[in-house]
Design an enzyme around this catalytic site. Structure first.
Site, PDB file in Angstrom:
ATOM      1  N   GLU A 145      -0.685  -4.780  11.619  1.00 54.34           N
ATOM      2  CA  GLU A 145       0.077  -4.363  10.442  1.00 54.34           C
ATOM      3  C   GLU A 145       1.571  -4.614  10.639  1.00 54.34           C
ATOM      4  O   GLU A 145       2.275  -5.040   9.725  1.00 54.34           O
ATOM      5  CB  GLU A 145      -0.168  -2.881  10.153  1.00 54.34           C
ATOM      6  CG  GLU A 145       0.432  -2.413   8.846  1.00 54.34           C
ATOM      7  CD  GLU A 145       0.239  -0.930   8.636  1.00 54.34           C
ATOM      8  OE1 GLU A 145      -0.532  -0.564   7.742  1.00 54.34           O
ATOM      9  OE2 GLU A 145       0.846  -0.135   9.380  1.00 54.34           O
TER      10      GLU A 145
ATOM     11  N   HIS B 254       0.832  -1.195   0.000  1.00 54.63           N
ATOM     12  CA  HIS B 254       0.000   0.000   0.000  1.00 54.63           C
ATOM     13  C   HIS B 254       0.875   1.257   0.000  1.00 54.63           C
ATOM     14  O   HIS B 254       2.097   1.180   0.130  1.00 54.63           O
ATOM     15  CB  HIS B 254      -0.990   0.021   1.178  1.00 54.63           C
ATOM     16  CG  HIS B 254      -0.396   0.261   2.516  1.00 54.63           C
ATOM     17  ND1 HIS B 254      -1.156   0.490   3.632  1.00 54.63           N
ATOM     18  CD2 HIS B 254       0.888   0.308   2.940  1.00 54.63           C
ATOM     19  CE1 HIS B 254      -0.380   0.674   4.678  1.00 54.63           C
ATOM     20  NE2 HIS B 254       0.853   0.567   4.292  1.00 54.63           N
TER      21      HIS B 254
ATOM     22  N   ASP C 151      -4.570 -10.678  -0.770  1.00 54.38           N
ATOM     23  CA  ASP C 151      -3.251 -11.300  -0.613  1.00 54.38           C
ATOM     24  C   ASP C 151      -2.399 -11.095  -1.865  1.00 54.38           C
ATOM     25  O   ASP C 151      -2.855 -11.357  -2.989  1.00 54.38           O
ATOM     26  CB  ASP C 151      -3.415 -12.797  -0.333  1.00 54.38           C
ATOM     27  CG  ASP C 151      -2.100 -13.459   0.030  1.00 54.38           C
ATOM     28  OD1 ASP C 151      -1.255 -12.800   0.675  1.00 54.38           O
ATOM     29  OD2 ASP C 151      -1.915 -14.639  -0.317  1.00 54.38           O
ATOM     30  N   HIS C 152      -1.182 -10.595  -1.649  1.00 56.25           N
ATOM     31  CA  HIS C 152      -0.253 -10.280  -2.742  1.00 56.25           C
ATOM     32  C   HIS C 152      -0.839  -9.241  -3.705  1.00 56.25           C
ATOM     33  O   HIS C 152      -0.524  -9.235  -4.895  1.00 56.25           O
ATOM     34  CB  HIS C 152       0.191 -11.544  -3.499  1.00 56.25           C
ATOM     35  CG  HIS C 152       1.139 -12.382  -2.682  1.00 56.25           C
ATOM     36  ND1 HIS C 152       0.745 -13.092  -1.582  1.00 56.25           N
ATOM     37  CD2 HIS C 152       2.475 -12.589  -2.803  1.00 56.25           C
ATOM     38  CE1 HIS C 152       1.791 -13.717  -1.066  1.00 56.25           C
ATOM     39  NE2 HIS C 152       2.851 -13.420  -1.785  1.00 56.25           N
TER      40      HIS C 152
ATOM     41  N   HIS D 114       3.413  -5.080   3.777  1.00 56.47           N
ATOM     42  CA  HIS D 114       3.349  -5.556   5.160  1.00 56.47           C
ATOM     43  C   HIS D 114       2.952  -7.023   5.168  1.00 56.47           C
ATOM     44  O   HIS D 114       2.226  -7.488   4.283  1.00 56.47           O
ATOM     45  CB  HIS D 114       2.287  -4.786   5.962  1.00 56.47           C
ATOM     46  CG  HIS D 114       2.637  -3.353   6.185  1.00 56.47           C
ATOM     47  ND1 HIS D 114       3.546  -2.938   7.129  1.00 56.47           N
ATOM     48  CD2 HIS D 114       2.195  -2.224   5.576  1.00 56.47           C
ATOM     49  CE1 HIS D 114       3.651  -1.618   7.097  1.00 56.47           C
ATOM     50  NE2 HIS D 114       2.839  -1.149   6.147  1.00 56.47           N
TER      51      HIS D 114
ATOM     52  N   HIS E 106       5.009   0.092  -0.455  1.00 55.20           N
ATOM     53  CA  HIS E 106       5.748  -0.795   0.444  1.00 55.20           C
ATOM     54  C   HIS E 106       4.760  -1.851   0.915  1.00 55.20           C
ATOM     55  O   HIS E 106       3.549  -1.686   0.767  1.00 55.20           O
ATOM     56  CB  HIS E 106       6.349  -0.015   1.615  1.00 55.20           C
ATOM     57  CG  HIS E 106       5.313   0.584   2.513  1.00 55.20           C
ATOM     58  ND1 HIS E 106       4.690   1.773   2.228  1.00 55.20           N
ATOM     59  CD2 HIS E 106       4.752   0.125   3.648  1.00 55.20           C
ATOM     60  CE1 HIS E 106       3.803   2.033   3.176  1.00 55.20           C
ATOM     61  NE2 HIS E 106       3.808   1.044   4.042  1.00 55.20           N
TER      62      HIS E 106
ATOM     63  N   CYS F  50       5.570   5.866   4.987  1.00 49.46           N
ATOM     64  CA  CYS F  50       4.371   5.163   4.496  1.00 49.46           C
ATOM     65  C   CYS F  50       3.793   5.851   3.264  1.00 49.46           C
ATOM     66  O   CYS F  50       2.987   5.268   2.544  1.00 49.46           O
ATOM     67  CB  CYS F  50       3.316   5.058   5.583  1.00 49.46           C
ATOM     68  SG  CYS F  50       3.635   3.690   6.690  1.00 49.46           S
TER      69      CYS F  50
HETATM   70 NI    NI Z   1       2.477   0.792   5.601  1.00 48.08          NI
END
Ligand code: NI
Length: 137
Positions: free
Chosen positions: A126, A14, A79-80, A41, A39, A33
């Site tokens: 997260e 995100h 996911d992914h 998580h 990036h 962020c």
């Molecule tokens: Ni983040």
């Protein structure tokens, strides 16, 4: 009333930023962020449901069915994936942990009621240090 929790895992990318603001202001508010090149998580999702214990099974809910439901409603969609680009129910929403748990709740509440229990809490971890919880209000 008994509460029971199922954990599921996914990875997603995100960028936390407000498109109405300049890059400078986004960097000030969101720090790294807001990095334009995304990036990721390793998210841990905890879904807690509540209900009465079924006398025949000893279960509030069959956790295999709850797991399948969470995978269908959430994990397969995120996911992914990239929360900003790929996830239709996050469109137009800043993908902060707070906003994600609220949108996850909307995806889960009605299908979970069909399993004969009620959604109590959606918790999203997260990072090791940051998590948000939503109880539907
Ligand atoms: Ni983040």
């Amino acid at each position: 009333m008994i509460y029971i929790t199922r954990r599921e895992h996914f990875n997603a990318a995100h960028r936390v930023y407000n498109p109405k603001w300049s890059d400078k202001k986004n960097l000030e508010v969101f720090g790294v962020c807001a990095n334009p090149n995304w990036h990721g998580h390793n998210y841990e999702l905890f879904v807690t449901v509540k209900g009465k214990v079924n006398k025949d099974t000893g279960f509030v809910v069959d956790l295999r069915m709850l797991s399948e439901l969470i995978k269908k409603q959430i994990v397969e969609k995120v996911d992914h994936k990239n929360f900003n680009l790929d996830v239709s129910f996050m469109k137009g929403t800043i993908p902060s942990t707070e906003n994600i748990v609220r949108e996850f709740w909307k995806q889960l509440e009605k299908p979970i009621a069909k399993l004969g229990c009620r959604l109590h809490c959606v918790k999203l971890q997260e990072t090791e240090n940051n998590a948000a919880e939503y109880f539907g209000e």
